[in-house]
Design an enzyme around this catalytic site. Structure first.
Site, PDB file in Angstrom:
ATOM      1  N   TYR A 123       0.814  -1.217   0.000  1.00 41.26           N
ATOM      2  CA  TYR A 123       0.000   0.000   0.000  1.00 41.26           C
ATOM      3  C   TYR A 123       0.850   1.271   0.000  1.00 41.26           C
ATOM      4  CZ  TYR A 123      -4.519  -2.257   0.673  1.00 41.26           C
ATOM      5  OH  TYR A 123      -5.667  -2.985   0.490  1.00 41.26           O
ATOM      6  N   LYS A 173       3.641 -14.973   4.320  1.00 41.30           N
ATOM      7  CA  LYS A 173       3.947 -15.918   3.238  1.00 41.30           C
ATOM      8  C   LYS A 173       5.465 -16.045   3.216  1.00 41.30           C
ATOM      9  CE  LYS A 173       2.846 -18.354  -0.469  1.00 41.30           C
ATOM     10  NZ  LYS A 173       2.023 -19.581  -0.484  1.00 41.30           N
ATOM     11  N   ASP A 206      -2.192 -18.404   2.485  1.00 40.25           N
ATOM     12  CA  ASP A 206      -3.090 -19.266   1.694  1.00 40.25           C
ATOM     13  C   ASP A 206      -3.741 -20.311   2.593  1.00 40.25           C
ATOM     14  OD1 ASP A 206      -0.524 -20.317   1.967  1.00 40.25           O
ATOM     15  OD2 ASP A 206      -0.432 -21.157  -0.054  1.00 40.25           O
ATOM     16  N   ASP A 230      -6.013  -6.873   4.303  1.00 41.20           N
ATOM     17  CA  ASP A 230      -7.145  -6.391   3.508  1.00 41.20           C
ATOM     18  C   ASP A 230      -7.960  -7.570   3.000  1.00 41.20           C
ATOM     19  OD1 ASP A 230      -8.756  -4.575   1.942  1.00 41.20           O
ATOM     20  OD2 ASP A 230      -7.660  -5.348   0.195  1.00 41.20           O
ATOM     21  N   ASP A 234     -11.919  -9.252   4.407  1.00 43.61           N
ATOM     22  CA  ASP A 234     -13.136  -9.472   3.612  1.00 43.61           C
ATOM     23  C   ASP A 234     -13.605 -10.914   3.795  1.00 43.61           C
ATOM     24  OD1 ASP A 234     -13.165  -6.872   2.585  1.00 43.61           O
ATOM     25  OD2 ASP A 234     -13.597  -7.543   0.539  1.00 43.61           O
TER      26      ASP A 234
HETATM   27  C1  IPM Z   1     -10.542  -1.505   3.194  1.00 48.12           C
HETATM   28  C2  IPM Z   1     -10.726  -1.066   1.784  1.00 48.12           C
HETATM   29  C3  IPM Z   1      -9.579  -0.127   1.399  1.00 48.12           C
HETATM   30  C4  IPM Z   1      -8.291  -0.889   1.546  1.00 48.12           C
HETATM   31  C5  IPM Z   1      -9.665   0.506   0.004  1.00 48.12           C
HETATM   32  C6  IPM Z   1     -10.998   1.162  -0.230  1.00 48.12           C
HETATM   33  C7  IPM Z   1      -8.530   1.469  -0.213  1.00 48.12           C
HETATM   34  O1  IPM Z   1     -10.780  -2.159   0.915  1.00 48.12           O
HETATM   35  O2  IPM Z   1     -10.574  -0.643   4.085  1.00 48.12           O
HETATM   36  O3  IPM Z   1     -10.368  -2.701   3.441  1.00 48.12           O
HETATM   37  O4  IPM Z   1      -7.864  -1.571   0.602  1.00 48.12           O
HETATM   38  O5  IPM Z   1      -7.684  -0.798   2.614  1.00 48.12           O
HETATM   39 MN    MN Z   2     -10.664  -4.067   1.950  1.00 52.34          MN
END
Ligand code: IPM
Ligand code: MN
Length: 330
Positions: A123, A173, A206, A230, A234
């Site tokens: 990032y 990793k 993984d 990140d 999710d």
């Molecule tokens: C998150 C989002 C952000 C990230 C994006 C929108 C920049 O996906 O907060 O997880 O990748 O950190």
């Molecule tokens: Mn995200």
């Protein structure tokens, strides 16, 4: 009772809708807040080119916290809002911890937390193009890992684990990323010496994806780098009732700058303006904000109310009213 100065960025799409419910619940909890609203996000960028002025950042430094809905709108090129607003906020305010808790539904309701390093890795923005738009084009995107950056995230995670079930997993990793992985592993092993009571483990990222789906009970606290964090969070949202429930805190634990609280989900333009979005993630993020501001009782009441109603169905405002009602009656 202290008044907390909160900068509010409803943002785009469902952002303002879910933040309105979060603020409704904070008010129901009886916490005294003074709000400053900021019109920022994709829509504002499309209207007049504003992304995140330095003067706004300076104003935020005089607030106690920042509460964000979601930013991003169709028609804005990728990266403009993400890098210019969200990442600028995280980097400039040095919000180096991204804390994302998950609660698994069902009997026993196992919970675990991901601590994502929030200022470095892929990032950071290292890299660039050579010979762009030629057949010999080259793009590089480096991963920046400082010993200090890894170590402060790892130390925070150990401290958190020592207040919970005393178990911390490093996810990386190291079998392929032999430079950054080595730095992380050594930092992890060194900090571990200061926490003899915390049991440690290591998973390749993984394999962690499999465990998130098949055996999340093995986790208490996880610490990982920015990109792995990140992606994993999710997945964490998906296995714990959906991304509509996933909350997050972008924190400077040293409190040199205000910390920022936002749901993990995006602006969901497809359902914006329909009173359809689940506000629980935003409400739980608001609870994390209150906890960080020292309002532990209000935070616990809101979190308990949300956790008791993770299955709530209805409109955005109905769910917000439901949680606010439970909190008020607490
Ligand atoms: C998150 C989002 C952000 C990230 C994006 C929108 C920049 O996906 O907060 O997880 O990748 O950190
Ligand atoms: Mn995200």
């Amino acid at each position: 009772m202290a008044t907390h100065k909160i900068a509010v960025v409803g943002g785009d799409g469902i952002g303002p809708e879910v933040i309105a419910e979060g603020l409704k619940v904070i008010e129901a909890a009886g916490v005294d807040v003074q709000l400053t609203n900021y019109d920022l996000g994709g829509a504002r960028y499309l209207a007049d080119g504003t992304i995140l002025p330095d003067e706004t950042l300076d104003e935020w430094r005089h607030h106690d916290a920042i509460y964000v809905g979601a930013v991003g709108a169709p028609g804005v090129p990728p990266g403009v809002i993400e890098r210019g607003l969200l990442l600028k906020m995280r980097f400039e305010l040095d919000l180096y911890i991204n804390r994302r808790p998950f609660l698994l539904k069902g009997p026993g309701g196992h919970d675990f937390v991901v601590i994502r390093e929030n200022t470095e890795g892929t990032y950071a923005g290292e890299g660039g193009f050579l010979r762009k738009n030629t057949p010999h084009e080259i793009a590089t995107q480096g991963s920046v890992n400082t010993r200090r950056g890894a170590e402060r995230a790892i130390r925070y995670a150990f401290e958190l684990a020592s207040t919970r079930r005393g178990h911390l997993t490093l996810v990386h990793k190291t079998n392929v990323l032999t430079f950054s992985g080595d730095l992380w592993q050594r930092a992890f092993d060194d900090v571990a010496k200061d926490f003899p009571d915390v049991e440690t483990d290591y998973n390749h990222v993984d394999a962690a994806c499999i465990y998130f789906v098949q055996d999340p009970q093995r986790y208490d606290v996880i610490v990982t780098d920015n990109l792995f964090g990140d992606i994993l969070t999710d997945l964490g949202g998906a296995v714990s009732g959906g991304i509509g429930l996933a909350s997050s805190a972008n924190m400077d634990p040293t409190r040199s700058a205000p910390s920022m609280f936002e749901p993990v989900h995006g602006s969901a333009p497809d359902i914006a303006g329909q009173n359809k979005a689940n506000p629980i993630a935003a409400i739980l993020s608001g609870a994390m904000m209150l906890d960080f501001l020292g309002e532990a009782d209000a935070a616990a009441a809101i979190t308990a109310a949300c956790n008791a109603h993770l299955d709530a169905t209805g409109s955005t405002t109905e769910i917000g009213d439901l949680i606010a009602g439970v909190v008020r009656g607490h």
